[in-house]
Design a protein around this motif. Structure first.
Motif, PDB file in Angstrom:
ATOM      1  N   ASP A 158       0.794  -1.229   0.000  1.00 16.03           N
ATOM      2  CA  ASP A 158       0.000   0.000   0.000  1.00 16.03           C
ATOM      3  C   ASP A 158       0.824   1.276   0.000  1.00 16.03           C
ATOM      4  O   ASP A 158       0.348   2.316  -0.472  1.00 16.03           O
ATOM      5  CB  ASP A 158      -0.938   0.028   1.221  1.00 16.03           C
ATOM      6  CG  ASP A 158      -1.878  -1.177   1.246  1.00 16.03           C
ATOM      7  OD1 ASP A 158      -2.199  -1.697   0.163  1.00 16.03           O
ATOM      8  OD2 ASP A 158      -2.276  -1.580   2.357  1.00 16.03           O
ATOM      9  N   ARG A 159       2.030   1.225   0.541  1.00 22.24           N
ATOM     10  CA  ARG A 159       2.812   2.455   0.696  1.00 22.24           C
ATOM     11  C   ARG A 159       3.799   2.697  -0.445  1.00 22.24           C
ATOM     12  O   ARG A 159       4.057   3.832  -0.815  1.00 22.24           O
ATOM     13  CB  ARG A 159       3.587   2.413   2.017  1.00 22.24           C
ATOM     14  CG  ARG A 159       2.716   2.246   3.244  1.00 22.24           C
ATOM     15  CD  ARG A 159       1.961   3.493   3.575  1.00 22.24           C
ATOM     16  NE  ARG A 159       1.167   3.369   4.788  1.00 22.24           N
ATOM     17  CZ  ARG A 159       0.461   4.363   5.309  1.00 22.24           C
ATOM     18  NH1 ARG A 159       0.457   5.524   4.730  1.00 22.24           N
ATOM     19  NH2 ARG A 159      -0.251   4.165   6.411  1.00 22.24           N
ATOM     20  N   SER A 161       5.231   2.725  -4.246  1.00 18.91           N
ATOM     21  CA  SER A 161       4.722   2.806  -5.616  1.00 18.91           C
ATOM     22  C   SER A 161       5.194   1.594  -6.424  1.00 18.91           C
ATOM     23  O   SER A 161       6.155   0.910  -6.048  1.00 18.91           O
ATOM     24  CB  SER A 161       5.215   4.093  -6.277  1.00 18.91           C
ATOM     25  OG  SER A 161       6.630   4.043  -6.460  1.00 18.91           O
ATOM     26  N   GLN A 162       4.518   1.324  -7.525  1.00 19.47           N
ATOM     27  CA  GLN A 162       4.893   0.197  -8.376  1.00 19.47           C
ATOM     28  C   GLN A 162       6.315   0.363  -8.896  1.00 19.47           C
ATOM     29  O   GLN A 162       7.070  -0.619  -8.998  1.00 19.47           O
ATOM     30  CB  GLN A 162       3.915   0.082  -9.543  1.00 19.47           C
ATOM     31  CG  GLN A 162       4.175  -1.104 -10.452  1.00 19.47           C
ATOM     32  CD  GLN A 162       3.124  -1.217 -11.554  1.00 19.47           C
ATOM     33  OE1 GLN A 162       2.190  -0.425 -11.607  1.00 19.47           O
ATOM     34  NE2 GLN A 162       3.286  -2.196 -12.422  1.00 19.47           N
ATOM     35  N   ARG A 163       6.689   1.591  -9.191  1.00 21.62           N
ATOM     36  CA  ARG A 163       8.037   1.855  -9.699  1.00 21.62           C
ATOM     37  C   ARG A 163       9.094   1.492  -8.656  1.00 21.62           C
ATOM     38  O   ARG A 163      10.110   0.867  -8.979  1.00 21.62           O
ATOM     39  CB  ARG A 163       8.159   3.321 -10.092  1.00 21.62           C
ATOM     40  CG  ARG A 163       9.520   3.700 -10.654  1.00 21.62           C
ATOM     41  CD  ARG A 163       9.567   5.174 -10.983  1.00 21.62           C
ATOM     42  NE  ARG A 163      10.863   5.578 -11.515  1.00 21.62           N
ATOM     43  CZ  ARG A 163      11.204   6.818 -11.788  1.00 21.62           C
ATOM     44  NH1 ARG A 163      10.327   7.793 -11.587  1.00 21.62           N
ATOM     45  NH2 ARG A 163      12.399   7.100 -12.252  1.00 21.62           N
ATOM     46  N   LYS A 164       8.858   1.874  -7.401  1.00 24.89           N
ATOM     47  CA  LYS A 164       9.830   1.568  -6.346  1.00 24.89           C
ATOM     48  C   LYS A 164       9.903   0.074  -6.078  1.00 24.89           C
ATOM     49  O   LYS A 164      10.977  -0.473  -5.846  1.00 24.89           O
ATOM     50  CB  LYS A 164       9.464   2.331  -5.077  1.00 24.89           C
ATOM     51  CG  LYS A 164       9.695   3.834  -5.194  1.00 24.89           C
ATOM     52  CD  LYS A 164       9.316   4.554  -3.909  1.00 24.89           C
ATOM     53  CE  LYS A 164       9.554   6.057  -4.060  1.00 24.89           C
ATOM     54  NZ  LYS A 164       9.137   6.799  -2.842  1.00 24.89           N
ATOM     55  N   ARG A 165       8.755  -0.591  -6.117  1.00 22.84           N
ATOM     56  CA  ARG A 165       8.777  -2.042  -5.921  1.00 22.84           C
ATOM     57  C   ARG A 165       9.570  -2.720  -7.037  1.00 22.84           C
ATOM     58  O   ARG A 165      10.302  -3.690  -6.809  1.00 22.84           O
ATOM     59  CB  ARG A 165       7.347  -2.596  -5.873  1.00 22.84           C
ATOM     60  CG  ARG A 165       6.586  -2.213  -4.617  1.00 22.84           C
ATOM     61  CD  ARG A 165       5.356  -3.103  -4.423  1.00 22.84           C
ATOM     62  NE  ARG A 165       4.412  -2.978  -5.514  1.00 22.84           N
ATOM     63  CZ  ARG A 165       3.385  -2.129  -5.550  1.00 22.84           C
ATOM     64  NH1 ARG A 165       3.182  -1.322  -4.514  1.00 22.84           N
ATOM     65  NH2 ARG A 165       2.570  -2.079  -6.572  1.00 22.84           N
TER      66      ARG A 165
END
Length: 268
Positions: A158-159, A161-165
């Motif tokens: 939830d915290r 972003s898709q980019r960071k993941r």
């Protein structure tokens, strides 16, 4: 020294590190910047003097980490904490009230220093905002807080972003090695990296390298990182290396760092 707050007596004492540790462990919102070890680091090499104050009430105890700067036998300033040493403010084993904080501010105004500055824990902002007198200058700052009460999985889903993941997964695939510790070698490597980063920014901003390096060393002096690494070993992670499997957190980490993110947990 004693005074009355809301009809109750409040006694003021110098803060012993034994009592400090007890209050610190009972305050669930306390951070590493408010620990006795952190003050030992601040006072290393004579840069500051520990002038912390303990306030005792019938209901409990409140402690203010306070670092004093002396020049030429003159009490120049007292701060909680000085610039570059994090936010501190009060730790306590009782809820803070506006009247209690106001009484502490009045006590600080009686000190002989030319300047007194308080950088409170961001979670204490409302009570400080209500208690601070109009004669004090307010400087607003931003603090980034990660709430981990729902656990790691909730933070990941939830915290982030898709980019960071995606970047983290890439690091895992490439077998990134994570090392952390508090040895002199770690401090030297970290500071070398910091100065190289400073040099790169100076080139982009077209600043003279000599000026950029001087400003960087003044803002983040090497003694601070050496002192925190030596004095805060009990709250810093041990030296080790491992391949990154998943992101990890350390509670109350107090080691060499330019900035810090507070991880507020449900309990210690």
């Amino acid at each position: 020294m004693t005074r009355r707050v809301d009809g109750q007596r409040v006694a003021v004492f110098p803060a012993s590190h034994e009592k400090w540790g007890e209050i610190f462990n009972r305050d669930l919102s306390a951070t590493a910047f408010q620990s006795a070890d952190w003050m030992l680091a601040a006072a290393a090499d004579g840069h500051y003097v520990d002038a912390s104050r303990l306030y005792e009430t019938p209901d409990g105890q409140v402690l203010l980490p306070l670092a004093e700067a002396n020049r030429f036998a003159c009490k120049i300033s007292a701060a909680s904490m000085p610039h570059g040493l994090g936010a501190a403010g009060l730790i306590s084993d009782i809820p803070l009230t506006t009247s209690l904080v106001r009484s502490i501010i009045e006590d600080l105004m009686r000190l002989p220093h030319l300047r007194v500055a308080i950088r409170p824990n961001a979670l204490q902002a409302p009570v400080w905002e209500a208690a601070i007198p109009p004669t004090w200058k307010k400087v607003k700052r931003r603090t980034h807080i990660i709430d981990l009460q729902e656990g790691y999985e909730a933070w990941w889903a939830d915290r982030l972003s898709q980019r960071k993941r995606g970047k983290i997964r890439k690091a895992i695939r490439e077998g990134v090695l994570v090392e952390h510790g508090n040895s002199e070698e770690f401090v030297r490597r970290y500071y070398d990296l910091y100065m190289r980063w400073t040099g790169n920014r100076a080139v982009k901003r077209r600043l003279p390298a000599v000026l950029a390096n001087w400003l960087a060393a003044r803002r983040e002096p090497l003694w601070k990182f050496r002192a925190t690494a030596q004095k805060c070993a009990s709250t810093s992670p041990p030296i080790r290396g491992r391949t990154l499997r998943q992101p990890f957190f350390s509670e109350r980490v107090a080691g060499p760092s330019i900035g810090a993110v507070q991880a507020i947990l449900a309990s210690h």
